[in-house]
Design an enzyme around this catalytic site. Structure first.
Site, PDB file in Angstrom:
ATOM      1  N   ASP A   1      28.242  43.092  37.938  1.00 36.89           N
ATOM      2  CA  ASP A   1      27.305  42.953  39.050  1.00 36.89           C
ATOM      3  C   ASP A   1      27.082  44.337  39.635  1.00 36.89           C
ATOM      4  O   ASP A   1      28.022  44.964  40.144  1.00 36.89           O
ATOM      5  CB  ASP A   1      27.872  42.023  40.121  1.00 36.89           C
ATOM      6  CG  ASP A   1      27.944  40.575  39.654  1.00 36.89           C
ATOM      7  OD1 ASP A   1      27.248  40.237  38.684  1.00 36.89           O
ATOM      8  OD2 ASP A   1      28.690  39.793  40.266  1.00 36.89           O
TER       9      ASP A   1
ATOM     10  N   ASP B   1      21.493  29.921  40.212  1.00 36.05           N
ATOM     11  CA  ASP B   1      22.564  30.090  41.195  1.00 36.05           C
ATOM     12  C   ASP B   1      22.679  28.777  41.960  1.00 36.05           C
ATOM     13  O   ASP B   1      21.897  28.503  42.874  1.00 36.05           O
ATOM     14  CB  ASP B   1      22.254  31.245  42.151  1.00 36.05           C
ATOM     15  CG  ASP B   1      22.298  32.600  41.465  1.00 36.05           C
ATOM     16  OD1 ASP B   1      22.899  32.700  40.378  1.00 36.05           O
ATOM     17  OD2 ASP B   1      21.744  33.573  42.017  1.00 36.05           O
TER      18      ASP B   1
END
Length: 271
Positions: free
Chosen positions: A12, A136
């Site tokens: 990330d 998500d």
């Protein structure tokens, strides 16, 4: 022929206080801590036996900026396994530029929910194998969903969120997964906000619900704390790939150890 299960490390990436790209690790999409340099980490993972590698620009969508293509290009120079890049991809031109920078696949979340035709356009122009739809997901225990699953004795549904989990959409994950597959997505990359960074295991009810619904390959993400967690998501949920971050980043387990464990349990992996 039984397809091998893929083990995929993920970084990330965000911009640090000096304006440089840096890898961060957090919990529930929050409380991010500096973890390392993306290019150096990519190089290490390329040599680790990983099957693929994922690069996520975690604030590009929320901040409305473009993906860090210079960093993507530098990472691509070090990675000789399939590279998926996500974050800030909103248009066909964004897909083209990201692939040109060295990505083999693009992961699209907010951009596809805002413009679902982007899936069709991307698949037609670049091939379904290049188009990964990222979800998500967040658990909701109310009556506003379409598809319900039993979780800890309660009935819940899973909501798609956007902008790095910052905004709900009211869109049911199962409905969206079905639509994304019909529009030409080559893979689904399923993240759980509830499990993210906890190392308590994948969100099995979520992953199983998606895997039972679609025939498109599913990459399970969020919550992996051990090789046993990967075994569970492969056996109990039916995922095609297991993605993990912190357990690999901090050396708690190596990819080789993870694969050896899975192989010992009869799960097909590339050794």
């Amino acid at each position: 022929m039984t397809l091998t299960k893929r083990i995929i490390p993920c970084i990330d990436v965000d911009v640090d206080e000096n304006g440089d790209a840096a890898v961060y690790t957090g919990v529930n999409f929050e409380d991010l801590e500096y973890t390392g340099d993306p290019v150096e980490m990519a190089k290490a993972y390329n040599e680790s036996g990983a099957d693929e590698f994922v690069f996520l620009d975690i604030t590009a969508s929320a901040e409305g900026r473009e993906t860090m293509l210079d960093t993507v290009s530098a990472v691509a120079d070090e990675v000789f396994i399939p590279l998926t890049v996500g974050g800030g991809i909103r248009t066909r031109a964004d897909i083209k530029e990201t692939l040109r920078a060295g990505a083999d696949k693009v992961s699209i979340n907010s951009g596809a929910i805002a413009e679902p035709d982007l899936i069709n356009e991307g698949a037609a122009a670049f091939g379904s194998q290049c188009i990964v739809i990222s979800v998500d997901a967040r658990r909701r225990f109310d009556s506003e969903g379409e598809h319900y699953t039993e979780v800890d004795g309660e009935s819940c549904w899973f909501e798609c969120t956007v902008k790095g989990g910052r905004e709900g959409t009211g869109l049911d994950v199962i409905e969206w997964a079905t639509e994304a597959e019909e529009r030409g997505a080559g893979e689904l990359f399923v993240n759980s906000i509830d499990a993210d960074g906890t190392k308590d295991g994948y969100d099995i009810p979520l992953m199983k619900a998606v895997c039972d619904t679609v025939s498109t390959p599913v990459i399970a993400s969020s919550g992996c704390g051990s090789p046993e967690d990967m075994e569970e998501v492969f056996v109990d949920a039916g995922a095609d790939a297991g993605l993990a971050a912190s357990i690999f980043h901090f050396g708690e387990y190596s990819i080789a150890e993870t694969k050896e464990y899975l192989d010992s349990k009869g799960i097909p992996v590339r050794l």
